[in-house]
Design a protein around this motif. Structure first.
Motif, PDB file in Angstrom:
ATOM      1  N   ARG A 152       0.839  -1.178   0.000  1.00 57.55           N
ATOM      2  CA  ARG A 152       0.000   0.000   0.000  1.00 57.55           C
ATOM      3  C   ARG A 152       0.878   1.233   0.000  1.00 57.55           C
ATOM      4  O   ARG A 152       1.958   1.215   0.553  1.00 57.55           O
ATOM      5  CB  ARG A 152      -0.915   0.000   1.225  1.00 57.55           C
ATOM      6  N   THR A 153       0.376   2.301  -0.600  1.00 55.72           N
ATOM      7  CA  THR A 153       1.099   3.572  -0.621  1.00 55.72           C
ATOM      8  C   THR A 153       0.122   4.721  -0.375  1.00 55.72           C
ATOM      9  O   THR A 153      -1.076   4.585  -0.592  1.00 55.72           O
ATOM     10  CB  THR A 153       1.814   3.819  -1.968  1.00 55.72           C
ATOM     11  N   SER A 154       0.671   5.838   0.053  1.00 58.61           N
ATOM     12  CA  SER A 154      -0.127   7.047   0.207  1.00 58.61           C
ATOM     13  C   SER A 154      -0.388   7.627  -1.186  1.00 58.61           C
ATOM     14  O   SER A 154       0.232   7.196  -2.165  1.00 58.61           O
ATOM     15  CB  SER A 154       0.641   8.052   1.056  1.00 58.61           C
ATOM     16  N   PRO A 155      -1.270   8.627  -1.294  1.00 56.07           N
ATOM     17  CA  PRO A 155      -1.479   9.272  -2.600  1.00 56.07           C
ATOM     18  C   PRO A 155      -0.190   9.849  -3.190  1.00 56.07           C
ATOM     19  O   PRO A 155      -0.068   9.995  -4.401  1.00 56.07           O
ATOM     20  CB  PRO A 155      -2.494  10.372  -2.293  1.00 56.07           C
ATOM     21  N   ALA A 156       0.785  10.144  -2.333  1.00 61.32           N
ATOM     22  CA  ALA A 156       2.065  10.684  -2.813  1.00 61.32           C
ATOM     23  C   ALA A 156       3.049   9.579  -3.192  1.00 61.32           C
ATOM     24  O   ALA A 156       4.170   9.856  -3.603  1.00 61.32           O
ATOM     25  CB  ALA A 156       2.689  11.570  -1.738  1.00 61.32           C
ATOM     26  N   GLY A 157       2.635   8.326  -3.046  1.00 58.09           N
ATOM     27  CA  GLY A 157       3.499   7.211  -3.416  1.00 58.09           C
ATOM     28  C   GLY A 157       4.425   6.741  -2.305  1.00 58.09           C
ATOM     29  O   GLY A 157       5.326   5.944  -2.547  1.00 58.09           O
ATOM     30  N   ILE A 158       4.199   7.193  -1.078  1.00 59.96           N
ATOM     31  CA  ILE A 158       5.012   6.797   0.070  1.00 59.96           C
ATOM     32  C   ILE A 158       4.475   5.476   0.616  1.00 59.96           C
ATOM     33  O   ILE A 158       3.271   5.354   0.868  1.00 59.96           O
ATOM     34  CB  ILE A 158       4.957   7.871   1.191  1.00 59.96           C
ATOM     35  N   PRO A 159       5.338   4.456   0.813  1.00 60.13           N
ATOM     36  CA  PRO A 159       4.858   3.177   1.362  1.00 60.13           C
ATOM     37  C   PRO A 159       4.194   3.352   2.726  1.00 60.13           C
ATOM     38  O   PRO A 159       4.656   4.126   3.561  1.00 60.13           O
ATOM     39  CB  PRO A 159       6.130   2.350   1.483  1.00 60.13           C
TER      40      PRO A 159
ATOM     41  N   MET B 165      -5.336  -5.787  -9.755  1.00 58.15           N
ATOM     42  CA  MET B 165      -6.186  -5.498  -8.606  1.00 58.15           C
ATOM     43  C   MET B 165      -7.197  -4.422  -8.989  1.00 58.15           C
ATOM     44  O   MET B 165      -6.914  -3.570  -9.825  1.00 58.15           O
ATOM     45  CB  MET B 165      -5.352  -4.988  -7.427  1.00 58.15           C
ATOM     46  N   VAL B 166      -8.365  -4.468  -8.343  1.00 55.77           N
ATOM     47  CA  VAL B 166      -9.385  -3.446  -8.550  1.00 55.77           C
ATOM     48  C   VAL B 166     -10.048  -3.155  -7.203  1.00 55.77           C
ATOM     49  O   VAL B 166     -10.280  -4.058  -6.407  1.00 55.77           O
ATOM     50  CB  VAL B 166     -10.404  -3.883  -9.634  1.00 55.77           C
ATOM     51  N   TRP B 167     -10.289  -1.866  -6.949  1.00 52.04           N
ATOM     52  CA  TRP B 167     -10.934  -1.426  -5.716  1.00 52.04           C
ATOM     53  C   TRP B 167     -12.439  -1.564  -5.867  1.00 52.04           C
ATOM     54  O   TRP B 167     -13.009  -1.154  -6.872  1.00 52.04           O
ATOM     55  CB  TRP B 167     -10.555   0.022  -5.430  1.00 52.04           C
ATOM     56  N   ALA B 168     -13.097  -2.127  -4.837  1.00 46.31           N
ATOM     57  CA  ALA B 168     -14.542  -2.332  -4.892  1.00 46.31           C
ATOM     58  C   ALA B 168     -15.288  -1.489  -3.858  1.00 46.31           C
ATOM     59  O   ALA B 168     -16.411  -1.792  -3.523  1.00 46.31           O
ATOM     60  CB  ALA B 168     -14.852  -3.810  -4.689  1.00 46.31           C
ATOM     61  N   GLY B 169     -14.644  -0.465  -3.321  1.00 48.01           N
ATOM     62  CA  GLY B 169     -15.304   0.410  -2.367  1.00 48.01           C
ATOM     63  C   GLY B 169     -14.962   0.107  -0.924  1.00 48.01           C
ATOM     64  O   GLY B 169     -14.915   1.000  -0.092  1.00 48.01           O
ATOM     65  N   SER B 170     -14.739  -1.161  -0.596  1.00 49.28           N
ATOM     66  CA  SER B 170     -14.365  -1.519   0.769  1.00 49.28           C
ATOM     67  C   SER B 170     -13.230  -2.535   0.807  1.00 49.28           C
ATOM     68  O   SER B 170     -12.668  -2.791   1.871  1.00 49.28           O
ATOM     69  CB  SER B 170     -15.570  -2.085   1.519  1.00 49.28           C
ATOM     70  N   ALA B 171     -12.904  -3.122  -0.312  1.00 44.17           N
ATOM     71  CA  ALA B 171     -11.833  -4.116  -0.409  1.00 44.17           C
ATOM     72  C   ALA B 171     -11.345  -4.168  -1.857  1.00 44.17           C
ATOM     73  O   ALA B 171     -11.958  -3.593  -2.748  1.00 44.17           O
ATOM     74  CB  ALA B 171     -12.330  -5.489   0.031  1.00 44.17           C
ATOM     75  N   PHE B 172     -10.249  -4.854  -2.060  1.00 39.65           N
ATOM     76  CA  PHE B 172      -9.690  -5.058  -3.389  1.00 39.65           C
ATOM     77  C   PHE B 172     -10.011  -6.464  -3.868  1.00 39.65           C
ATOM     78  O   PHE B 172      -9.984  -7.410  -3.096  1.00 39.65           O
ATOM     79  CB  PHE B 172      -8.157  -4.934  -3.372  1.00 39.65           C
TER      80      PHE B 172
ATOM     81  N   VAL C  83      -8.813  -8.865  -0.923  1.00 40.56           N
ATOM     82  CA  VAL C  83      -7.840  -8.315   0.011  1.00 40.56           C
ATOM     83  C   VAL C  83      -8.470  -7.089   0.672  1.00 40.56           C
ATOM     84  O   VAL C  83      -8.990  -6.210  -0.010  1.00 40.56           O
ATOM     85  CB  VAL C  83      -6.535  -7.916  -0.725  1.00 40.56           C
ATOM     86  N   SER C  84      -8.443  -7.053   2.006  1.00 40.04           N
ATOM     87  CA  SER C  84      -9.037  -5.934   2.739  1.00 40.04           C
ATOM     88  C   SER C  84      -8.297  -4.634   2.444  1.00 40.04           C
ATOM     89  O   SER C  84      -7.167  -4.649   1.935  1.00 40.04           O
ATOM     90  CB  SER C  84      -9.003  -6.208   4.244  1.00 40.04           C
ATOM     91  N   ALA C  85      -8.907  -3.518   2.815  1.00 40.41           N
ATOM     92  CA  ALA C  85      -8.274  -2.213   2.636  1.00 40.41           C
ATOM     93  C   ALA C  85      -6.962  -2.134   3.400  1.00 40.41           C
ATOM     94  O   ALA C  85      -6.052  -1.403   3.020  1.00 40.41           O
ATOM     95  CB  ALA C  85      -9.217  -1.105   3.088  1.00 40.41           C
ATOM     96  N   GLY C  86      -6.832  -2.911   4.467  1.00 47.04           N
ATOM     97  CA  GLY C  86      -5.603  -2.952   5.256  1.00 47.04           C
ATOM     98  C   GLY C  86      -4.543  -3.876   4.698  1.00 47.04           C
ATOM     99  O   GLY C  86      -3.467  -3.998   5.263  1.00 47.04           O
ATOM    100  N   GLY C  87      -4.848  -4.554   3.588  1.00 48.29           N
ATOM    101  CA  GLY C  87      -3.862  -5.416   2.946  1.00 48.29           C
ATOM    102  C   GLY C  87      -3.850  -6.848   3.424  1.00 48.29           C
ATOM    103  O   GLY C  87      -2.878  -7.564   3.226  1.00 48.29           O
ATOM    104  N   VAL C  88      -4.924  -7.302   4.056  1.00 49.71           N
ATOM    105  CA  VAL C  88      -5.000  -8.671   4.566  1.00 49.71           C
ATOM    106  C   VAL C  88      -5.932  -9.484   3.673  1.00 49.71           C
ATOM    107  O   VAL C  88      -7.033  -9.017   3.339  1.00 49.71           O
ATOM    108  CB  VAL C  88      -5.526  -8.679   6.016  1.00 49.71           C
ATOM    109  N   GLU C  89      -5.508 -10.680   3.303  1.00 48.11           N
ATOM    110  CA  GLU C  89      -6.372 -11.540   2.496  1.00 48.11           C
ATOM    111  C   GLU C  89      -7.647 -11.822   3.274  1.00 48.11           C
ATOM    112  O   GLU C  89      -7.605 -12.291   4.414  1.00 48.11           O
ATOM    113  CB  GLU C  89      -5.643 -12.829   2.130  1.00 48.11           C
ATOM    114  N   ALA C  90      -8.803 -11.524   2.688  1.00 47.94           N
ATOM    115  CA  ALA C  90     -10.077 -11.593   3.387  1.00 47.94           C
ATOM    116  C   ALA C  90     -10.868 -12.855   3.081  1.00 47.94           C
ATOM    117  O   ALA C  90     -11.972 -13.022   3.576  1.00 47.94           O
ATOM    118  CB  ALA C  90     -10.911 -10.356   3.049  1.00 47.94           C
ATOM    119  N   GLY C  91     -10.343 -13.718   2.275  1.00 56.12           N
ATOM    120  CA  GLY C  91     -11.044 -14.949   1.932  1.00 56.12           C
ATOM    121  C   GLY C  91     -10.060 -15.974   1.418  1.00 56.12           C
ATOM    122  O   GLY C  91      -8.847 -15.780   1.489  1.00 56.12           O
TER     123      GLY C  91
END
Length: 91
Positions: free
Chosen positions: A1-8, A28-35, A54-62
């Motif tokens: 994950r990175t910030s909008p400025a590209g910072i990890p 990857m594609v964003w679905a509003g609450s997860a990727f 993958v959750s917004a926090g970067g954890v595999e959700a399934g």
């Protein structure tokens, strides 16, 4: 994950730990609450397509789901979110 400025943000997150069959053609594609994440690898003797959420926090959700089942190789995956579900296309 990175910030909008590209910072990890935090450390890298591995979705798959299989170094023998590393993923490639990752999308990857964003679905509003997860990727939604799709890729190809060769763990099943030929190149197949897999998918996971993958959750917004970067954890595999399934669990990983194998999308293709071809006697040959499947590759070049694209992924789309249409507001209700994911759609994958591949060769």
């Amino acid at each position: 994950r990175t910030s909008p400025a590209g910072i990890p943000i935090g450390s890298a997150v591995n979705v798959t730990e299989d170094s023998m069959y590393p993923p490639y053609d990752v999308t990857m594609v964003w679905a509003g609450s997860a990727f939604g994440m799709a890729w190809s690898d060769r763990r099943d003797a030929n190149q197949e397509i897999y998918f996971t959420i993958v959750s917004a926090g970067g954890v595999e959700a399934g669990s990983e789901v194998r999308l293709s089942s071809s006697p040959g190789s499947s590759y070049d995956v694209s992924l789309l979110w249409n507001g209700n579900g994911y759609m994958a296309a591949f060769i």
